[in-house]
Design a protein around this motif. Structure first.
Motif, PDB file in Angstrom:
ATOM      1  N   GLY A 188       0.829  -1.209   0.000  1.00 43.77           N
ATOM      2  CA  GLY A 188       0.000   0.000   0.000  1.00 43.77           C
ATOM      3  C   GLY A 188       0.857   1.249   0.000  1.00 43.77           C
ATOM      4  O   GLY A 188       0.559   2.225  -0.694  1.00 43.77           O
ATOM      5  N   ALA A 189       1.948   1.220   0.781  1.00 42.46           N
ATOM      6  CA  ALA A 189       2.843   2.376   0.837  1.00 42.46           C
ATOM      7  C   ALA A 189       3.421   2.670  -0.537  1.00 42.46           C
ATOM      8  O   ALA A 189       3.439   3.813  -0.996  1.00 42.46           O
ATOM      9  CB  ALA A 189       3.971   2.122   1.834  1.00 42.46           C
ATOM     10  N   PHE A 190       3.872   1.607  -1.215  1.00 43.01           N
ATOM     11  CA  PHE A 190       4.415   1.769  -2.566  1.00 43.01           C
ATOM     12  C   PHE A 190       3.369   2.378  -3.497  1.00 43.01           C
ATOM     13  O   PHE A 190       3.632   3.360  -4.196  1.00 43.01           O
ATOM     14  CB  PHE A 190       4.887   0.408  -3.093  1.00 43.01           C
ATOM     15  CG  PHE A 190       5.226   0.408  -4.546  1.00 43.01           C
ATOM     16  CD1 PHE A 190       6.416   0.969  -4.996  1.00 43.01           C
ATOM     17  CD2 PHE A 190       4.361  -0.147  -5.478  1.00 43.01           C
ATOM     18  CE1 PHE A 190       6.721   0.972  -6.342  1.00 43.01           C
ATOM     19  CE2 PHE A 190       4.662  -0.145  -6.829  1.00 43.01           C
ATOM     20  CZ  PHE A 190       5.847   0.418  -7.265  1.00 43.01           C
ATOM     21  N   VAL A 191       2.162   1.807  -3.472  1.00 42.73           N
ATOM     22  CA  VAL A 191       1.100   2.280  -4.363  1.00 42.73           C
ATOM     23  C   VAL A 191       0.777   3.744  -4.066  1.00 42.73           C
ATOM     24  O   VAL A 191       0.688   4.582  -4.969  1.00 42.73           O
ATOM     25  CB  VAL A 191      -0.164   1.411  -4.217  1.00 42.73           C
ATOM     26  CG1 VAL A 191      -1.335   2.034  -4.962  1.00 42.73           C
ATOM     27  CG2 VAL A 191       0.099   0.010  -4.723  1.00 42.73           C
ATOM     28  N   PHE A 192       0.618   4.075  -2.779  1.00 43.86           N
ATOM     29  CA  PHE A 192       0.224   5.432  -2.401  1.00 43.86           C
ATOM     30  C   PHE A 192       1.281   6.450  -2.830  1.00 43.86           C
ATOM     31  O   PHE A 192       0.974   7.482  -3.424  1.00 43.86           O
ATOM     32  CB  PHE A 192       0.013   5.506  -0.887  1.00 43.86           C
ATOM     33  CG  PHE A 192      -0.522   6.829  -0.405  1.00 43.86           C
ATOM     34  CD1 PHE A 192      -1.892   7.050  -0.360  1.00 43.86           C
ATOM     35  CD2 PHE A 192       0.324   7.847  -0.021  1.00 43.86           C
ATOM     36  CE1 PHE A 192      -2.406   8.255   0.070  1.00 43.86           C
ATOM     37  CE2 PHE A 192      -0.179   9.063   0.408  1.00 43.86           C
ATOM     38  CZ  PHE A 192      -1.538   9.266   0.456  1.00 43.86           C
ATOM     39  N   PHE A 193       2.525   6.141  -2.520  1.00 43.27           N
ATOM     40  CA  PHE A 193       3.610   7.081  -2.820  1.00 43.27           C
ATOM     41  C   PHE A 193       3.759   7.288  -4.331  1.00 43.27           C
ATOM     42  O   PHE A 193       3.823   8.426  -4.813  1.00 43.27           O
ATOM     43  CB  PHE A 193       4.912   6.566  -2.208  1.00 43.27           C
ATOM     44  CG  PHE A 193       6.053   7.517  -2.325  1.00 43.27           C
ATOM     45  CD1 PHE A 193       5.989   8.771  -1.749  1.00 43.27           C
ATOM     46  CD2 PHE A 193       7.207   7.157  -3.004  1.00 43.27           C
ATOM     47  CE1 PHE A 193       7.046   9.652  -1.857  1.00 43.27           C
ATOM     48  CE2 PHE A 193       8.269   8.039  -3.107  1.00 43.27           C
ATOM     49  CZ  PHE A 193       8.189   9.282  -2.533  1.00 43.27           C
ATOM     50  N   VAL A 194       3.769   6.184  -5.079  1.00 43.65           N
ATOM     51  CA  VAL A 194       3.941   6.296  -6.531  1.00 43.65           C
ATOM     52  C   VAL A 194       2.756   7.038  -7.145  1.00 43.65           C
ATOM     53  O   VAL A 194       2.933   7.930  -7.984  1.00 43.65           O
ATOM     54  CB  VAL A 194       4.111   4.900  -7.156  1.00 43.65           C
ATOM     55  CG1 VAL A 194       4.075   4.988  -8.662  1.00 43.65           C
ATOM     56  CG2 VAL A 194       5.418   4.285  -6.698  1.00 43.65           C
ATOM     57  N   ALA A 195       1.536   6.698  -6.696  1.00 46.65           N
ATOM     58  CA  ALA A 195       0.359   7.373  -7.251  1.00 46.65           C
ATOM     59  C   ALA A 195       0.387   8.861  -6.888  1.00 46.65           C
ATOM     60  O   ALA A 195       0.019   9.712  -7.702  1.00 46.65           O
ATOM     61  CB  ALA A 195      -0.918   6.725  -6.725  1.00 46.65           C
ATOM     62  N   GLY A 196       0.846   9.176  -5.679  1.00 49.38           N
ATOM     63  CA  GLY A 196       0.952  10.576  -5.283  1.00 49.38           C
ATOM     64  C   GLY A 196       1.926  11.342  -6.158  1.00 49.38           C
ATOM     65  O   GLY A 196       1.620  12.436  -6.636  1.00 49.38           O
ATOM     66  N   VAL A 197       3.084  10.737  -6.400  1.00 48.57           N
ATOM     67  CA  VAL A 197       4.086  11.382  -7.262  1.00 48.57           C
ATOM     68  C   VAL A 197       3.522  11.565  -8.665  1.00 48.57           C
ATOM     69  O   VAL A 197       3.732  12.604  -9.305  1.00 48.57           O
ATOM     70  CB  VAL A 197       5.385  10.548  -7.289  1.00 48.57           C
ATOM     71  CG1 VAL A 197       6.339  11.072  -8.337  1.00 48.57           C
ATOM     72  CG2 VAL A 197       6.046  10.568  -5.931  1.00 48.57           C
ATOM     73  N   ALA A 198       2.767  10.564  -9.136  1.00 51.99           N
ATOM     74  CA  ALA A 198       2.190  10.661 -10.471  1.00 51.99           C
ATOM     75  C   ALA A 198       1.155  11.774 -10.546  1.00 51.99           C
ATOM     76  O   ALA A 198       1.051  12.475 -11.552  1.00 51.99           O
ATOM     77  CB  ALA A 198       1.551   9.331 -10.869  1.00 51.99           C
ATOM     78  N   GLU A 199       0.391  11.980  -9.464  1.00 51.35           N
ATOM     79  CA  GLU A 199      -0.609  13.050  -9.484  1.00 51.35           C
ATOM     80  C   GLU A 199       0.055  14.424  -9.526  1.00 51.35           C
ATOM     81  O   GLU A 199      -0.549  15.396  -9.968  1.00 51.35           O
ATOM     82  CB  GLU A 199      -1.516  12.956  -8.252  1.00 51.35           C
ATOM     83  CG  GLU A 199      -2.461  11.791  -8.349  1.00 51.35           C
ATOM     84  CD  GLU A 199      -3.837  12.142  -7.852  1.00 51.35           C
ATOM     85  OE1 GLU A 199      -3.989  13.113  -7.096  1.00 51.35           O
ATOM     86  OE2 GLU A 199      -4.775  11.429  -8.233  1.00 51.35           O
TER      87      GLU A 199
END
Lengths: 319, 123
Positions: A188-199
């Motif tokens: 979840g941490a990986f998904v959240f961080f990567v998605a945040g950077v992408a946004e």
């Protein structure tokens, strides 16, 4: 005294909002330069160019404000503010240290934060459309597409933490946080961080801006103060996403002597994640718009769903 | 005043603070910067040549289908949040876990369907 208490909190949030993004920006200048075998800015301010961004700000404030004749004037002028202000509002809900050291405890914390963050990206879409420029329009479309693709994994990963903690409040999540949540919520941490950077459209997810391809996407027609606002919102975004990732997944203020040094752990974790964001920019080439979409839908979304399943099973069966 | 509204009134104050900051910055900028518009300056930027065609060009919005996909998924996932706060409460346990897998299964089938339909390939 109630009034002074609130005024004090507002002041601290405003200061953090004005100082932290500049620190990240300056760190990016220097870290990128050294990773690429350069020294970066050395002149402004004397010591290792520490005042480079101050000088940039002075320059931006003095530049002429040009609104293209074809543009949708009001929307064009308002877009940078729409992009920037949400990040200020989000900062008020982020806990810094234990025992209620937070701008304001918001009951629906994580929900509120994610909702407000979504508004920030709309500023870029507004700018992209209102510019009446073909590059801006392309960039705005890509921004909108990217927002849609990455909002979903972001929501799902955050929902996993809510399931684990049983509360939506950010300080509440930290109150029940345990060290073993780290491996438990790792995906979840990986998904959240990567998605945040992408946004935030940070490289390698910067196809909406893509300076070598579509000039600067939604920001093509912007200059001066309004452009500076867009830049500031990007760096404020890095601070907010890093801070949220450390609160939700890395335990925020948890660490040795948390009662006294909690704020330090929180700042260190946030700074480490900011460094990671800068590193990503240096390390990886830009993804194509279609690769960005595929990564979100076929990689991050299934991973986030798997994390929710894992969280649910562990929580119900073992706790 | 209940705590709940107090919290959001502070949030409202931050929003006001943000608006004041933006207004002050823009007003300050207006006082500092020169104003010297020319016709060329106000032209839309298109790599140095005169702009071609309409300002708002028609583009094919290929994102349409998964904009749709997004709306469906996002609305679903919003309902996760209230559910997530109570799903492990005493007396729920196993039943909510089964519900969760039904929910995840529905989402996964939706994603798989979109994949089969070719919505998730971009060539």
């Amino acid at each position: 005294m109630e009034f002074f208490d609130v005024a004090w909190r507002l002041l601290v949030v405003m200061l953090a909002f004005l100082v932290l993004p500049l620190l990240v920006g300056q760190a990016e200048h220097k870290v990128m330069a050294h990773m690429q075998g350069r020294v970066g800015p050395m002149h402004a301010g004397g010591f290792h160019g520490w005042a480079q961004l101050v000088a940039d700000g002075v320059k931006f404030a003095q530049k002429e404000d040009i609104v293209p004749a074809a543009a949708d004037r009001r929307v064009f002028q308002l877009a940078p503010a729409v992009a920037l202000v949400p990040y200020l509002i989000v900062l008020i809900a982020i806990p810094v240290a234990p025992n209620g050291v937070v701008g304001q405890v918001v009951d629906a914390g994580i929900f509120f934060v994610l909702a407000v963050l979504g508004v920030g990206v709309l500023g870029q879409v507004m700018g992209g459309w209102a510019s009446a420029n073909k590059y801006s329009l392309l960039g705005g479309m890509r921004t909108a597409a990217q927002l849609m693709a990455y909002e979903l994994p972001l929501l799902l990963a955050a929902a996993s933490v809510v399931m684990a903690s049983g509360t939506l409040s950010l300080p509440g999540i930290l109150d029940v946080w345990q060290w073993w949540w780290l491996p438990w919520q790792l995906v979840g941490a990986f998904v959240f961080f990567v998605a945040g950077v992408a946004e935030l459209h940070r490289p390698p997810f910067d196809a909406p801006l893509a300076p070598e391809e579509i000039i600067f996407g939604p920001l093509t027609e912007y200059g001066g103060l309004r452009f500076a606002f867009f830049m500031l919102s990007e760096y404020a975004g890095i601070v907010v996403i890093s801070a949220l990732t450390s609160v939700l997944f890395l335990g925020g203020w948890h660490g040795p002597f948390a009662d006294q040094l909690g704020w330090l752990w929180m700042l260190l974790k946030t700074a480490a994640l900011c460094f990671l964001v800068i590193w990503m920019r240096v390390a990886w080439p830009r993804l194509r718009a279609d690769q960005i979409q595929r990564f979100a839908w076929t990689c991050l979304v299934p991973l986030a769903l798997a994390q929710i399943a894992l969280t649910g099973v562990v929580k119900v069966v073992f706790l | 005043m209940p705590d709940y509204f107090h919290g959001y009134s502070v949030v409202g104050l931050v929003a006001v603070l943000g608006a004041v900051f933006v207004a002050a910055a823009f007003t300050g900028g207006r006082l500092l910067r020169p104003v010297a518009p020319t016709r060329e300056k106000m032209l839309t930027y298109e790599c140095g040549v005169d702009p071609v065609g309409d300002d708002w060009a028609h583009t094919q919005v290929r994102y349409y289908v998964y904009a749709f996909l997004y709306v469906i998924f996002a609305i679903d996932s919003i309902f996760l949040f209230p559910w997530a706060t109570i799903f492990a409460a005493v007396g729920f346990g196993a039943a909510t876990l089964v519900e969760m897998f039904i929910f995840l299964g529905l989402l996964a089938i939706g994603l798989l369907y979109a994949y089969k339909k070719g919505v998730l390939t971009w060539t």
